[in-house]
Write a protein that holds these residues in place. Structure first.
Motif, PDB file in Angstrom:
ATOM      1  N   GLY A   1      11.325  32.557   3.635  1.00 38.52           N
ATOM      2  CA  GLY A   1      10.770  31.674   2.622  1.00 38.52           C
ATOM      3  C   GLY A   1      11.007  32.186   1.211  1.00 38.52           C
ATOM      4  N   LEU A   2      10.821  31.282   0.252  1.00 45.55           N
ATOM      5  CA  LEU A   2      11.103  31.604  -1.151  1.00 45.55           C
ATOM      6  C   LEU A   2       9.850  31.940  -1.946  1.00 45.55           C
ATOM      7  CD1 LEU A   2      13.735  28.789  -1.795  1.00 45.55           C
ATOM      8  CD2 LEU A   2      14.193  31.239  -1.560  1.00 45.55           C
ATOM      9  N   ASP A   3       8.685  31.994  -1.312  1.00 46.71           N
ATOM     10  CA  ASP A   3       7.443  32.264  -2.042  1.00 46.71           C
ATOM     11  C   ASP A   3       7.509  33.584  -2.796  1.00 46.71           C
ATOM     12  OD1 ASP A   3       5.162  30.199  -0.923  1.00 46.71           O
ATOM     13  OD2 ASP A   3       6.732  30.632   0.546  1.00 46.71           O
TER      14      ASP A   3
ATOM     15  N   ARG B   1      14.155  21.861   2.900  1.00 49.76           N
ATOM     16  CA  ARG B   1      12.739  21.707   3.229  1.00 49.76           C
ATOM     17  C   ARG B   1      11.924  22.808   2.533  1.00 49.76           C
ATOM     18  NH1 ARG B   1      13.005  22.573   8.319  1.00 49.76           N
ATOM     19  NH2 ARG B   1      13.311  20.397   8.956  1.00 49.76           N
ATOM     20  N   GLU B   2      12.408  24.038   2.628  1.00 50.71           N
ATOM     21  CA  GLU B   2      11.696  25.146   1.994  1.00 50.71           C
ATOM     22  C   GLU B   2      11.757  25.051   0.470  1.00 50.71           C
ATOM     23  OE1 GLU B   2       9.753  28.669   0.980  1.00 50.71           O
ATOM     24  OE2 GLU B   2       9.677  27.382   2.765  1.00 50.71           O
ATOM     25  N   LEU B   3      12.927  24.740  -0.061  1.00 49.41           N
ATOM     26  CA  LEU B   3      13.092  24.676  -1.513  1.00 49.41           C
ATOM     27  C   LEU B   3      12.253  23.547  -2.117  1.00 49.41           C
ATOM     28  CD1 LEU B   3      14.493  25.774  -4.024  1.00 49.41           C
ATOM     29  CD2 LEU B   3      16.486  24.344  -3.467  1.00 49.41           C
ATOM     30  N   SER B   4      12.068  22.455  -1.356  1.00 52.73           N
ATOM     31  CA  SER B   4      11.319  21.310  -1.886  1.00 52.73           C
ATOM     32  C   SER B   4       9.850  21.650  -2.126  1.00 52.73           C
ATOM     33  CB  SER B   4      11.435  20.123  -0.919  1.00 52.73           C
ATOM     34  OG  SER B   4      10.737  20.385   0.300  1.00 52.73           O
ATOM     35  N   ARG B   5       9.370  22.719  -1.529  1.00 49.70           N
ATOM     36  CA  ARG B   5       8.005  23.178  -1.788  1.00 49.70           C
ATOM     37  C   ARG B   5       7.849  23.719  -3.204  1.00 49.70           C
ATOM     38  NH1 ARG B   5       7.185  27.695   0.905  1.00 49.70           N
ATOM     39  NH2 ARG B   5       4.943  27.565   0.510  1.00 49.70           N
ATOM     40  N   HIS B   6       8.986  24.021  -3.836  1.00 47.95           N
ATOM     41  CA  HIS B   6       8.942  24.686  -5.140  1.00 47.95           C
ATOM     42  C   HIS B   6       9.618  23.893  -6.251  1.00 47.95           C
ATOM     43  CE1 HIS B   6       7.695  28.360  -3.010  1.00 47.95           C
ATOM     44  NE2 HIS B   6       8.612  28.033  -2.098  1.00 47.95           N
ATOM     45  N   ALA B   7      10.395  22.866  -5.906  1.00 49.87           N
ATOM     46  CA  ALA B   7      11.168  22.168  -6.937  1.00 49.87           C
ATOM     47  C   ALA B   7      11.461  20.735  -6.518  1.00 49.87           C
ATOM     48  CB  ALA B   7      12.481  22.911  -7.195  1.00 49.87           C
ATOM     49  N   ASP B   8      11.679  19.880  -7.531  1.00 51.40           N
ATOM     50  CA  ASP B   8      12.191  18.533  -7.301  1.00 51.40           C
ATOM     51  C   ASP B   8      13.708  18.631  -7.190  1.00 51.40           C
ATOM     52  OD1 ASP B   8       9.596  17.605  -7.558  1.00 51.40           O
ATOM     53  OD2 ASP B   8       9.829  17.145  -9.694  1.00 51.40           O
ATOM     54  N   ILE B   9      14.268  18.224  -6.055  1.00 57.21           N
ATOM     55  CA  ILE B   9      15.679  18.477  -5.763  1.00 57.21           C
ATOM     56  C   ILE B   9      16.505  17.212  -5.934  1.00 57.21           C
ATOM     57  CG2 ILE B   9      17.325  19.305  -4.041  1.00 57.21           C
ATOM     58  CD1 ILE B   9      14.943  20.704  -2.645  1.00 57.21           C
ATOM     59  N   HIS B  10      17.640  17.355  -6.607  1.00 55.93           N
ATOM     60  CA  HIS B  10      18.647  16.300  -6.678  1.00 55.93           C
ATOM     61  C   HIS B  10      19.904  16.855  -6.010  1.00 55.93           C
ATOM     62  CE1 HIS B  10      16.405  13.667  -9.491  1.00 55.93           C
ATOM     63  NE2 HIS B  10      15.853  14.824  -9.854  1.00 55.93           N
ATOM     64  N   TYR B  11      20.361  16.145  -4.989  1.00 58.21           N
ATOM     65  CA  TYR B  11      21.444  16.653  -4.112  1.00 58.21           C
ATOM     66  C   TYR B  11      22.726  15.866  -4.364  1.00 58.21           C
ATOM     67  CZ  TYR B  11      23.894  17.585   0.343  1.00 58.21           C
ATOM     68  OH  TYR B  11      24.800  17.927   1.307  1.00 58.21           O
ATOM     69  N   PHE B  12      23.850  16.620  -4.457  1.00 60.17           N
ATOM     70  CA  PHE B  12      25.162  15.975  -4.581  1.00 60.17           C
ATOM     71  C   PHE B  12      26.155  16.780  -3.752  1.00 60.17           C
ATOM     72  CE2 PHE B  12      29.094  14.368  -6.010  1.00 60.17           C
ATOM     73  CZ  PHE B  12      28.879  13.204  -6.744  1.00 60.17           C
ATOM     74  N   ALA B  13      26.851  16.094  -2.830  1.00 62.96           N
ATOM     75  CA  ALA B  13      27.822  16.774  -1.966  1.00 62.96           C
ATOM     76  C   ALA B  13      29.241  16.442  -2.410  1.00 62.96           C
ATOM     77  CB  ALA B  13      27.619  16.366  -0.514  1.00 62.96           C
ATOM     78  N   ASP B  14      30.079  17.476  -2.455  1.00 62.21           N
ATOM     79  CA  ASP B  14      31.491  17.312  -2.813  1.00 62.21           C
ATOM     80  C   ASP B  14      32.298  16.955  -1.563  1.00 62.21           C
ATOM     81  OD1 ASP B  14      34.002  17.392  -3.922  1.00 62.21           O
ATOM     82  OD2 ASP B  14      34.080  19.578  -4.126  1.00 62.21           O
ATOM     83  N   CYS B  15      31.924  15.871  -0.941  1.00 59.65           N
ATOM     84  CA  CYS B  15      32.632  15.376   0.246  1.00 59.65           C
ATOM     85  C   CYS B  15      32.109  13.975   0.539  1.00 59.65           C
ATOM     86  CB  CYS B  15      32.412  16.303   1.450  1.00 59.65           C
ATOM     87  SG  CYS B  15      30.687  16.486   1.940  1.00 59.65           S
TER      88      CYS B  15
ATOM     89  N   PRO C   1      13.371  13.092   2.954  1.00 60.37           N
ATOM     90  CA  PRO C   1      11.989  13.570   2.744  1.00 60.37           C
ATOM     91  C   PRO C   1      11.869  14.731   1.764  1.00 60.37           C
ATOM     92  CG  PRO C   1      12.472  13.285   5.086  1.00 60.37           C
ATOM     93  CD  PRO C   1      13.766  13.184   4.372  1.00 60.37           C
ATOM     94  N   TYR C   2      13.002  15.386   1.465  1.00 57.20           N
ATOM     95  CA  TYR C   2      12.913  16.622   0.694  1.00 57.20           C
ATOM     96  C   TYR C   2      13.566  16.540  -0.683  1.00 57.20           C
ATOM     97  CZ  TYR C   2      12.293  17.805   5.585  1.00 57.20           C
ATOM     98  OH  TYR C   2      11.876  17.801   6.891  1.00 57.20           O
ATOM     99  N   VAL C   3      14.229  15.445  -1.007  1.00 59.48           N
ATOM    100  CA  VAL C   3      14.959  15.380  -2.266  1.00 59.48           C
ATOM    101  C   VAL C   3      14.545  14.144  -3.058  1.00 59.48           C
ATOM    102  CG1 VAL C   3      16.925  16.605  -1.278  1.00 59.48           C
ATOM    103  CG2 VAL C   3      16.924  14.099  -1.300  1.00 59.48           C
ATOM    104  N   ALA C   4      14.735  14.253  -4.386  1.00 61.49           N
ATOM    105  CA  ALA C   4      14.443  13.123  -5.261  1.00 61.49           C
ATOM    106  C   ALA C   4      15.596  12.142  -5.289  1.00 61.49           C
ATOM    107  CB  ALA C   4      14.136  13.625  -6.668  1.00 61.49           C
ATOM    108  N   SER C   5      16.818  12.645  -5.080  1.00 63.05           N
ATOM    109  CA  SER C   5      18.002  11.786  -5.000  1.00 63.05           C
ATOM    110  C   SER C   5      19.051  12.494  -4.161  1.00 63.05           C
ATOM    111  CB  SER C   5      18.560  11.471  -6.391  1.00 63.05           C
ATOM    112  OG  SER C   5      19.123  12.639  -6.989  1.00 63.05           O
ATOM    113  N   ALA C   6      19.926  11.711  -3.546  1.00 59.90           N
ATOM    114  CA  ALA C   6      20.991  12.289  -2.719  1.00 59.90           C
ATOM    115  C   ALA C   6      22.216  11.404  -2.796  1.00 59.90           C
ATOM    116  CB  ALA C   6      20.529  12.436  -1.278  1.00 59.90           C
ATOM    117  N   SER C   7      23.361  12.020  -3.065  1.00 57.93           N
ATOM    118  CA  SER C   7      24.608  11.273  -3.125  1.00 57.93           C
ATOM    119  C   SER C   7      25.745  12.184  -2.707  1.00 57.93           C
ATOM    120  CB  SER C   7      24.849  10.714  -4.540  1.00 57.93           C
ATOM    121  OG  SER C   7      24.770  11.748  -5.496  1.00 57.93           O
ATOM    122  N   ALA C   8      26.898  11.579  -2.427  1.00 54.65           N
ATOM    123  CA  ALA C   8      28.060  12.344  -1.974  1.00 54.65           C
ATOM    124  C   ALA C   8      29.326  11.642  -2.430  1.00 54.65           C
ATOM    125  CB  ALA C   8      28.045  12.502  -0.459  1.00 54.65           C
TER     126      ALA C   8
END
Length: 999
Positions: free
Chosen positions: A390-392, A316-330, A342-349
């Motif tokens: 926060g990351l500001d 949630r915090e990181l999405s304020r600063h970047a477009d996030i693509h998430y990939f989980a190793d599980c 709501p916070y990522v551009a793509s999500a997969s696992a």
């Protein structure tokens, strides 16, 4: 033949007529020696007209000549050095014993294979070579060469250069021995190199596991070493060459073999340039005022396939600063991924087992470089961290800094390289200094280990567009171990970019010692705005950081709004409770104290483990006796006297072979070198030492778990420790010892500066100007002295019988007897006469570390008293009873100023001592409270007026000099020190704290 066999077996062998006859008869009877073939093969033997068998027995074998087909003299000797060493003829040895012992006659004839395939029913009773030469060859029986797996591995590897080997070592060329076989048998042990880019000694020196197991270094490199990224030569870096010139995803080509076959001819670079530095302000600058677009490739993992609350908060915090693509190793259920939609551009696992870099790699491919390069920054981040704030501030600070890429912090070292001297710096180093002057030095390490943590790292356009960067990120494959993954991808990326000139920066502006995010330095990082907590610090605590059970409070003290509750919930779910407890309570008073006193002394390794597991009690104080005199005296004794009747403090006096009898309550006197002594010591929250931790405590007591307070044994005039001129070659070792101390004491602000320089890396703030506790005994009234002090003083005054006592207290010299002043007979006579005139006696007190006792023997014919440590352990009694002091540069003159009595310095070799041996902190003439004499004549002149009162001017000067060394002239130094230690105990604060971390 029975005699021959007996001699061979017993090792008894000598040339004799009988021996020739026996051996020649045996060879004749075997029928395998072809005289004509021998003469044809060796024309010089034919010309000599010597019988071929006799020639072979006398000269031929030693010359490496072969007596028959399928028997190689050189091979047999080379494979069986015991035969050569015994001086036994190889052919005779083989036919009498060798074949029975499974030895092969040549590389072309495998005796065991022949016997098992052609003589199965008589394999142990028939010589296979004899059978083949006399029967089998005529029948066309098959033979096979000896299986030489090691030799074949090296020959087929492409890294052994036989031409190089024979040219460099002509003795091997002359012997005719197979070079590969020679290297395997002898060459490696002799330190010979098999090719221009494999240094045998270098490989063994830097791979002690190979050396200890006595594995041939080249064989190890060919089989596994290169895949483990072990470098064969200072000028050849395996992974650099591999990742730069080959396909990083493939592991079927040995990089060194490739270089020898192709790379050398094509002049390929074998390692990075060692002359690397980066100027401040270099690198990519974002356009001022322009909005920045960032893309983040985020790697996740959860053992239960859950997107945890802390991950949702982080994204949630990181999405304020970047477009996030998430990939989980599980593997994850869709509803888990829906939490972060709501916070990522793509999500997969998907489970791939390639850790975070496997996810980064997959995301880079799926998103595509065309899309990525449209952003101003590419961020790689993962969920191994808890976000605390926060990351500001992070982005605001780094956006303004020019660089091609940046990370949160830099690390120098990893678990396998922590003993590297370059990794044992003790204080943070400004990153500006690292970039400007240290990067080239890192290239000299056997295993490159400087890296920017990839748990959060950002790359700007120059890096994003770099083809090699893209190749390395896309070529991630599963590794056999995590170390290889770190070396190839995390460390490897850093090195690749740094070596190729991409300017980097870090949010944390210092390079902290070792691995700061996993050590006590972590809490100091928070002071620099570091926003993360690595879960591994708590869940694994692999560097055994003590007392992490208070991590909540320590973080909240610095970050009151940090969500430690969410962090705790995650820890409770993913970490075994017993393991988490053990990790958090290392060295804590909350640890369960159910261990019994060991039945025998623990080894160092056993002691280390027990110390880690034992609780530490703030009210347990250890008082080890002097390591030199073995008596309980000095500062540590004065501290003990201050608290001996305090029942709340458990006082443990640790002896060394001399009985110590003291009063008080809650006191134990125990031998340091005993199981009980070990048991009690490792539970003491505080220990008072007077030399160094190793010398005083003997055992490897953890400085992270105990407060080691160095109370030293005087106010130094001479340079000591890190500042000593004669200790410059040992400065690193000295610094490591000093770093174990929580504090060192001093007697004034001036003395504090000297002690800070002597006890580096302790800082001025780590020096406590409490005063020296033992000086309380100089100023204290007689009736308040400990009983043994009063007894000593009474004993000494009885010896004096009303006479004046003139103390003679020379300093210690390294050369001892050879360095001391040689009094002439007439000088000794004059001293005796002067003592008699002044109704005085000379008290001899030589340094506790001086074993020569030169002056005592030299002056024994005049009126002297032995005031050695053994007879009078407490020097303060001597000061109290004396009338004057004669010394040279011993710091005793400083303590003696508290008495107000006269002192004389006999500095006969001052220039030599000050400039050659140790050096001094102060100019002797400037600080000494009396005459400084360079000759005996000067000493005599000073002694003639020694007992005359000081003039008014002299008294003012004396008091000024005394103020240099004493901020307080009272008997309260022990009380002040006890109060400082009490402050630590009040906060349950044990162990060394880097640079007074305040956490």
């Amino acid at each position: 033949m029975r005699l021959l066999a007996r001699n061979l077996i017993s090792g008894k062998w000598s040339w004799s007529v009988d021996r020739f006859a026996v051996e020649m008869a045996a060879i004749e009877r075997w029928g395998i020696f072809d005289r004509n073939a021998y003469l044809k093969a060796y024309p010089d033997v034919a010309e000599s007209q010597v019988d071929p068998i006799r020639h072979y027995l006398v000269n031929g074998a030693s010359e490496g000549r072969d007596p028959c087909p399928f028997f190689s003299t050189a091979y047999y000797y080379g494979s069986n050095p015991d035969v050569r060493k015994a001086g036994v003829n190889p052919l005779v040895h083989y036919f009498e014993l060798g074949w029975k012992e499974g030895r092969n006659p040549s590389a072309d004839f495998d005796g065991a294979w022949y016997a098992s395939n052609h003589l199965p029913s008589a394999a142990g009773s028939i010589n296979p070579l004899l059978h083949y030469l006399t029967v089998g060859r005529a029948q066309g029986l098959e033979i096979r060469p000896v299986m030489d797996l090691a030799g074949d591995t090296i020959r087929e590897s492409g890294v052994f250069d036989p031409d190089y080997y024979l040219e460099r070592y002509p003795d091997i060329a002359e012997s005719g021995v197979d070079p590969v076989r020679h290297y395997l048998k002898y060459g490696a042990k002799e330190g010979r190199n098999p090719c221009a880019f494999f240094d045998t000694n270098y490989y063994l020196k830097n791979n002690q596991d190979v050396a200890r197991r006595k594995i041939n270094p080249l064989l190890h490199f060919c089989r596994v070493g290169w895949k483990e990224l072990r470098n064969p030569h200072p000028d050849f870096d395996v992974w650099w060459y591999w990742s730069t010139h080959l396909d990083p995803a493939r592991d079927d080509i040995n990089p060194l073999a490739h270089y020898l076959a192709e790379g050398h001819a094509n002049v390929l670079q074998t390692r990075p340039d060692r002359n690397i530095s980066q100027l401040t302000g270099s690198g990519w600058r974002h356009q001022a005022g322009a909005p920045l677009r960032r893309i983040c490739l985020f790697a996740g993992y959860d053992p239960d396939g859950i997107v945890d609350d802390y991950v949702v908060d982080y994204l949630r915090e990181l999405s304020r600063h970047a477009d996030i693509h998430y990939f989980a190793d599980c593997d994850m259920q869709p509803q888990e991924l829906e939490k972060i939609v709501p916070y990522v551009a793509s999500a997969s696992a998907e489970r791939h087992g390639e850790y975070d870099f496997g996810s980064y790699s997959r995301l880079a491919k799926s998103v595509g470089w065309d899309a990525i390069e449209r952003y101003d920054e590419l961020i790689l981040a993962n969920d191994s961290c808890y976000l605390l704030r926060g990351l500001d501030d992070v982005f605001s600070k780094m956006d303004a800094r020019p660089c091609d890429w940046w990370g949160m912090q830099a690390t120098k070292g990893m678990a396998s390289t922590r003993r590297n001297p370059r990794n044992r710096f003790l204080q943070p180093i400004p990153m500006e200094s690292v970039r400007l002057s240290m990067l080239g030095g890192f290239e000299n390490d056997y295993r490159y280990d400087f890296h920017i943590g990839t748990y959060f790292v950002a790359y700007r356009p120059p890096v994003i567009r770099d083809a090699q960067f893209r190749t390395l990120l896309e070529s991630v494959v599963a590794q056999e171990n995590k170390r290889n993954l770190i070396l190839k991808y995390e460390v490897g990326l850093t090195r690749s970019l740094v070596a190729r000139g991409f300017a980097f920066d870090t949010f944390v502006e210092h390079l902290y010692p070792f691995h700061p995010i996993y050590t006590n330095w972590y809490f100091r990082l928070l002071d620099e705005g570091f926003p993360f907590l690595k879960r591994y610090l708590l869940s694994e605590n692999h560097y055994r950081v003590p007392r992490l059970f208070s991590w909540h409070e320590r973080i909240l003290r610095k970050l009151p709004h940090a969500d430690v509750g969410t962090i705790q919930k995650n820890l409770d779910r993913v970490v075994d409770p017993a393991k988490l407890h053990d990790n958090l309570y290392i060295g804590g008073v909350q640890a369960v104290d159910d261990a019994a006193v060991p039945r025998k002394l623990l080894t160092d390794q056993e002691f280390l483990a027990a110390d880690q597991a034992s609780p530490k009690y703030g009210h347990w104080w250890a008082f080890p006796v002097c390591a030199f005199t073995r008596v309980f005296s000095g500062n540590e004794r004065a501290i003990f006297e201050e608290v001996k009747d305090d029942a709340s403090i458990r006082k443990i006096v640790l002896t060394r072979g001399i009985h110590v009898e003291v009063g008080g309550t809650n006191v134990e006197v125990v031998s340091l070198r005993s199981p009980l002594g070990q048991y009690l010591l490792m539970r003491c929250g505080t220990a008072f030492i007077k030399h160094s931790p190793t010398r005083n405590l003997v055992y490897p007591l953890s400085a992270d778990l105990h407060n080691l307070i160095n109370v030293w044994h005087g106010i130094p005039f001479k340079r000591i420790g890190y500042a000593s001129l004669d200790m410059q070659h040992k400065r690193q070792a000295i610094a490591r010892e000093h770093a174990k101390c929580r504090a060192v004491i001093s007697s004034s602000q001036v003395d504090s500066m000297a002690m800070a320089s002597a006890f580096y890396p302790l800082s001025y703030n780590d020096v406590w100007p409490t005063g020296l506790p033992r000086n309380d005994f100089i100023l204290r009234s007689f009736d308040r002295l400990p009983e043994d002090f009063r007894a000593e003083e009474g004993k000494l005054r009885e010896l004096l019988a009303g006479r004046r006592l003139v103390l003679f207290m020379p300093t210690f010299r390294n050369a001892q007897e050879e360095a001391y002043y040689r009094f002439a007979d007439e000088e000794i006579d004059w001293l005796g006469e002067w003592l008699a005139r002044n109704d005085a006696v000379l008290g001899m007190r030589e340094h506790m570390a001086d074993s020569a006792r030169t002056y005592t023997r030299m002056l024994e014919r005049i009126d002297t008293i032995d005031l050695s440590d053994q007879k009078f352990p407490n020097v303060e009694v001597l000061y109290r009873c004396s009338s004057a002091l004669i010394t040279d540069y011993s710091s005793c003159f400083i303590d003696y100023m508290l008495t107000g009595k006269p002192a004389v310095s006999f500095a006969y070799d001052y220039e030599s001592y000050a400039n050659v041996e140790r050096g001094s902190f102060y100019d002797l003439e400037f600080v000494f409270p009396g005459p400084v004499c360079r000759t005996f004549h000067g000493l005599g002149t000073a002694l003639e007026t020694l007992f005359e009162p000081r003039s008014g001017t002299e008294q003012v000067l004396f008091e000024w000099k005394r103020r240099l060394f004493f901020d307080q002239v009272d008997d309260c130094s022990s009380a002040r020190l006890v109060a400082r230690v009490g402050e630590l105990v009040d906060f349950d604060d044990f162990g060394n704290r880097p640079l007074a971390m305040g956490a």
